[in-house]
Structure formats: structure tokens, C-alpha cells
Motif scaffolding. Structure first.
Motif, PDB file in Angstrom:
ATOM      1  N   THR A 157       3.955  -8.702  -0.289  1.00 12.20           N
ATOM      2  CA  THR A 157       4.159  -7.479   0.479  1.00 12.20           C
ATOM      3  C   THR A 157       5.450  -6.754   0.084  1.00 12.20           C
ATOM      4  OG1 THR A 157       3.028  -8.506   2.347  1.00 12.20           O
ATOM      5  CG2 THR A 157       4.307  -6.532   2.797  1.00 12.20           C
ATOM      6  N   VAL A 158       5.338  -5.458  -0.133  1.00 11.00           N
ATOM      7  CA  VAL A 158       6.492  -4.598  -0.390  1.00 11.00           C
ATOM      8  C   VAL A 158       6.481  -3.489   0.657  1.00 11.00           C
ATOM      9  CG1 VAL A 158       7.649  -3.077  -2.034  1.00 11.00           C
ATOM     10  CG2 VAL A 158       6.386  -5.081  -2.861  1.00 11.00           C
ATOM     11  N   THR A 190      14.349  -5.269   5.082  1.00  9.78           N
ATOM     12  CA  THR A 190      14.260  -5.674   3.680  1.00  9.78           C
ATOM     13  C   THR A 190      12.959  -5.161   3.080  1.00  9.78           C
ATOM     14  OG1 THR A 190      14.141  -7.574   2.171  1.00  9.78           O
ATOM     15  CG2 THR A 190      13.268  -7.889   4.375  1.00  9.78           C
ATOM     16  N   HIS A 191      12.964  -4.850   1.787  1.00  9.03           N
ATOM     17  CA  HIS A 191      11.752  -4.293   1.176  1.00  9.03           C
ATOM     18  C   HIS A 191      10.786  -5.366   0.690  1.00  9.03           C
ATOM     19  CE1 HIS A 191      13.262  -5.350  -2.749  1.00  9.03           C
ATOM     20  NE2 HIS A 191      12.423  -4.583  -3.400  1.00  9.03           N
ATOM     21  N   MET A 192      11.244  -6.624   0.635  1.00 10.28           N
ATOM     22  CA  MET A 192      10.376  -7.739   0.254  1.00 10.28           C
ATOM     23  C   MET A 192      10.760  -8.977   1.061  1.00 10.28           C
ATOM     24  SD  MET A 192       9.902  -7.380  -3.889  1.00 10.28           S
ATOM     25  CE  MET A 192       8.499  -8.512  -3.896  1.00 10.28           C
ATOM     26  N   ALA A 193       9.968 -10.025   0.913  1.00  8.97           N
ATOM     27  CA  ALA A 193      10.199 -11.247   1.681  1.00  8.97           C
ATOM     28  C   ALA A 193      11.267 -12.113   1.008  1.00  8.97           C
ATOM     29  CB  ALA A 193       8.908 -12.038   1.819  1.00  8.97           C
ATOM     30  N   ARG A 230       4.403 -21.356   5.604  1.00  6.50           N
ATOM     31  CA  ARG A 230       3.116 -21.666   4.981  1.00  6.50           C
ATOM     32  C   ARG A 230       2.984 -20.880   3.685  1.00  6.50           C
ATOM     33  NH1 ARG A 230      -0.860 -17.704   6.124  1.00  6.50           N
ATOM     34  NH2 ARG A 230      -0.147 -16.105   7.609  1.00  6.50           N
ATOM     35  N   ILE A 231       2.140 -21.371   2.811  1.00  3.91           N
ATOM     36  CA  ILE A 231       1.929 -20.707   1.528  1.00  3.91           C
ATOM     37  C   ILE A 231       1.036 -19.490   1.717  1.00  3.91           C
ATOM     38  CG2 ILE A 231       0.997 -20.948  -0.800  1.00  3.91           C
ATOM     39  CD1 ILE A 231       3.543 -22.549  -0.311  1.00  3.91           C
ATOM     40  N   GLU A 232       1.505 -18.339   1.226  1.00  3.52           N
ATOM     41  CA  GLU A 232       0.722 -17.114   1.302  1.00  3.52           C
ATOM     42  C   GLU A 232       0.390 -16.548  -0.075  1.00  3.52           C
ATOM     43  OE1 GLU A 232       1.856 -14.352   4.532  1.00  3.52           O
ATOM     44  OE2 GLU A 232       3.520 -15.749   4.892  1.00  3.52           O
ATOM     45  N   TRP A 233       1.166 -16.900  -1.070  1.00  2.04           N
ATOM     46  CA  TRP A 233       0.891 -16.471  -2.446  1.00  2.04           C
ATOM     47  C   TRP A 233       0.724 -17.749  -3.271  1.00  2.04           C
ATOM     48  CZ3 TRP A 233       4.562 -12.734  -5.580  1.00  2.04           C
ATOM     49  CH2 TRP A 233       3.939 -12.415  -6.800  1.00  2.04           C
ATOM     50  N   HIS A 234      -0.513 -18.218  -3.387  1.00  2.00           N
ATOM     51  CA  HIS A 234      -0.772 -19.545  -3.936  1.00  2.00           C
ATOM     52  C   HIS A 234      -0.435 -19.653  -5.419  1.00  2.00           C
ATOM     53  CE1 HIS A 234      -2.654 -21.290  -0.333  1.00  2.00           C
ATOM     54  NE2 HIS A 234      -3.038 -20.057  -0.094  1.00  2.00           N
ATOM     55  N   ASP A 235      -0.711 -18.629  -6.207  1.00  2.00           N
ATOM     56  CA  ASP A 235      -0.386 -18.692  -7.633  1.00  2.00           C
ATOM     57  C   ASP A 235       1.121 -18.820  -7.848  1.00  2.00           C
ATOM     58  OD1 ASP A 235      -3.043 -18.484  -8.245  1.00  2.00           O
ATOM     59  OD2 ASP A 235      -2.991 -16.345  -8.729  1.00  2.00           O
ATOM     60  N   HIS A 236       1.889 -18.047  -7.101  1.00  2.00           N
ATOM     61  CA  HIS A 236       3.350 -18.128  -7.221  1.00  2.00           C
ATOM     62  C   HIS A 236       3.847 -19.491  -6.756  1.00  2.00           C
ATOM     63  CE1 HIS A 236       7.578 -17.524  -5.981  1.00  2.00           C
ATOM     64  NE2 HIS A 236       7.624 -16.678  -6.982  1.00  2.00           N
ATOM     65  N   ALA A 237       3.267 -20.014  -5.692  1.00  2.00           N
ATOM     66  CA  ALA A 237       3.677 -21.319  -5.168  1.00  2.00           C
ATOM     67  C   ALA A 237       3.448 -22.416  -6.194  1.00  2.00           C
ATOM     68  CB  ALA A 237       2.918 -21.625  -3.882  1.00  2.00           C
TER      69      ALA A 237
END
Length: 329
Positions: A157-158, A190-193, A230-237
């Protein structure tokens, strides 16, 4: 891959900062305009955002705009209001032993790192920090006894907000305790997490999960990697092994036999240390901040460098990064 880390103290007239701006601005200009000028906020919107959310930082912001030559585009960039998206890795942990320490690995691409450590007095307190975007903070410590660092929060999210480095600058310029840091972090969009961990000289600590699309979550936990509960972006994780690193830190700080020396040494080995420089998630440095002493120790496989707010000595440290799968020599 090589990067020369530089430590400098910004003088009151900003002469050495102005020279840095001249050197780094062309690259930052390309990045700032990477998705089009129309995507960037106007100068008025940028200044108003700083004034509305971080008013104590406004005099320093205006001073740096002047040092940068007073141009429209540099002034917009320096606000870090609604900047382009960017992603890093990172791990961080608070150690509470004989004295509190903040230990972290910064994982990013060497070619995109400034390697710039600055001692500054933009406002009422001295700050020693690894910087980004010419005055933003990746991690650092202030003379009031507060240390802070960031990790990416693992979400795509941005939104509308500031780049996290200027938010950390704001905290170090205005806060003395972990509680004050939590309040400040919760008040600035903030603009990102991002996950921000702060510890003060009394050993009080906090981790704040920040995001552009939901309220900040303040946690009394001593570590953070690259997810927010919790994991929300699985590829990045998977790419960054965020769960493995979090579990590793959890067990280490709950080990009654662990020492600060052993914990710091763990940051130089997997899963915390990574040489995935080609994918942009290689470990650029390990930092150890001592809020009680006001010191910063930066560590690499071939040596370390300790700097102090009380006895700051400018210098340089060249570092060579060895990608995964390649042997030294």
C-alpha cells in the motif's frame, strides 16, 4: 560492489551540506521524478504538510531549502511529502542488559545507498544518524538519549504521507523518551508501511507499526523485521525471510544466557545477515546505538567504526560487498 561511508558534521553555515547536495542532487532528482513530475506535490503543499504535521521541523526545513539554493524542485524533495515508493529489508532489536542498546541491520542495494553519517544540530539537540535523502534518518541517536531505527513493514500500500526518513528525523529532533517517540510517530502520516523501534537511555522501548491506510499500532515489543503482525505480501516475506528473522530475534532476546556481544555477533550471520545485493536486500551495515553514551558503532565483515556525539571525528570507511555465491579473493 563498493561503497565509501562518510562521516561529517554539518557546520552552522551548511557549507559542507551544500556541497553534498550538489553531488547527490542529480541522482535524487532522477529518483524523485521517476514516475513523473505530475505525481509530486507542489511546493506549497509540501511546506504546508511540514507545517501541519511537524511544525517544530519547519525552521530546519526552510534553512535546508535555502542551503539547496532555494529552488522549487529541491524544496519539494526535501520535504519528503508524497515521495516515490521505495522498499528495503532490515532487522532491529532492543537489548536491555548492563545498558540499553539498539542493534539493527540495514538491508538494501549498495548502489542506492548514500553511506552518509551526519552529526547535526538543526534545532535544539545534537543528532548522530545514518542518513537518507540528504537529511532524513534511517537510524540514529540524539543527545537527549533516544535511539531509533526503521524497517519496511511488508505491505504494498502507498498513500498520502511523508517518506519515513524525515519522520525519524522529526522524532530525533524533538523527542527524549520512547513514549514521546511513540506519540510523535502516531501523529505523522507515512506514505508506506514501516516498523519503527525506539529505545531511550532509561531502557524504555516501543515499536510502532505505521501505515498510510490504517491507524498506527504501538507495541511494547523489542524487535521488528518486515511484517506487521501477519504476512500480507507473501513474495516479499519469502524473499527477505522476515518470519525466520523475527523468530530468530525472539529466541535470542529471550535466552537468559545471551550477552550483548553474542547478540551483536549474530547480526553478522544468517538469517539476519544477507548477501543478496543483486536483489536489493543485502546487508549494508550493522549499527549498534547506545542512547546512554550517545554513540554509534557501525560494523562490517572487515571491520567497524565507532562515532560519538561527545567526541565526533569525521572520516571515511570504504567497504566492499561480496554478492551471494562469490568467494573473496
Amino acid at each position: 560492489m563498493k561503497l565509501t561511508f562518510q562521516a561529517l558534521e554539518v557546520d552552522r553555515a551548511g557549507r559542507n551540506w551544500t556541497e553534498l547536495f550538489r553531488q547527490l542532487w542529480p541522482a535524487y532528482r532522477r529518483w524523485y521524478l521517476s514516475d513523473g513530475l505530475e505525481q509530486r506535490a507542489t511546493y506549497v503543499a509540501c511546506r504546508d504538510a511540514v507545517d501541519a504535521h511537524m511544525p517544530e521541523l519547519l525552521p530546519a526545513y526552510e534553512k535546508l531549502c535555502g542551503w539547496a539554493g532555494g529552488g522549487d524542485l529541491p524544496a519539494r524533495f526535501l520535504s519528503l511529502w508524497r515521495p516515490p515508493a521505495y522498499i528495503s529489508g532490515c532487522s532491529q532489536v532492543v537489548w536491555l542488559g548492563d545498558r540499553p542498546l539498539l542493534i539493527r541491520n540495514y538491508d538494501y542495494a549498495p548502489a542506492l545507498s548514500d553511506g552518509l553519517i551526519m552529526k547535526t544540530r538543526f534545532g535544539r539537540t545534537d543528532v548522530l544518524a545514518m542518513t537518507d535523502c540528504l537529511w532524513g534518518v534511517l537510524d540514529g541517536v540524539n543527545a537527549k538519549g533516544l535511539a531509533i531505527s526503521l524497517t519496511f513493514g511488508g505491505r504494498k500500500t502507498v498513500g498520502v504521507g511523508f517518506g519515513i526518513p524525515i519522520i525519524l528525523r522529526y522524532v530525533l529532533e524533538t523527542c527524549a523518551t520512547a513514549a514521546q517517540a511513540a506519540d510523535a510517530l502516531a501523529s505523522v502520516p507515512t506514505h508506506m508501511a514501516y516498523n519503527v523501534t525506539a529505545v531511550d537511555k532509561a531502557g524504555r522501548f516501543v515499536t510502532v507499526y505505521m501505515a498510510p491506510d490504517r491507524k498506527p499500532v504501538v507495541k511494547a515489543i523489542a524487535y521488528a523485521t518486515n511484517h506487521q503482525g501477519r504476512i500480507e505480501w507473501h513474495d516479499h516475506a519469502r524473499a527477505t525471510a522476515t518470519l525466520e528473522r523475527e523468530q530468530f530475534l525472539h529466541f535470542r532476546i529471550n535466552d537468559p544466557e545471551i550477552t550483548d556481544t553474542a547478540l551483536i555477533r549474530a547480526f553478522s550471520k544468517p538469517p539476519l545477515y544477507t548477501s543478496a545485493y543483486g536483489t536489493g536486500f543485502g546487508t549494508i551495515y550493522t549499527a549498534v546505538y547506545d542512547p546512554l553514551e550517545g554513540t554509534a558503532r557501525y560494523i562490517w565483515p572487515d571491520g567497524d567504526w565507532t562515532l560519538s556525539l561527545k567526541d565526533f571525528r569525521p572520516g571515511e570507511k570504504p567497504v566492499t560487498f561480496m554478492p551471494a555465491g562469490r568467494a573473496a579473493g
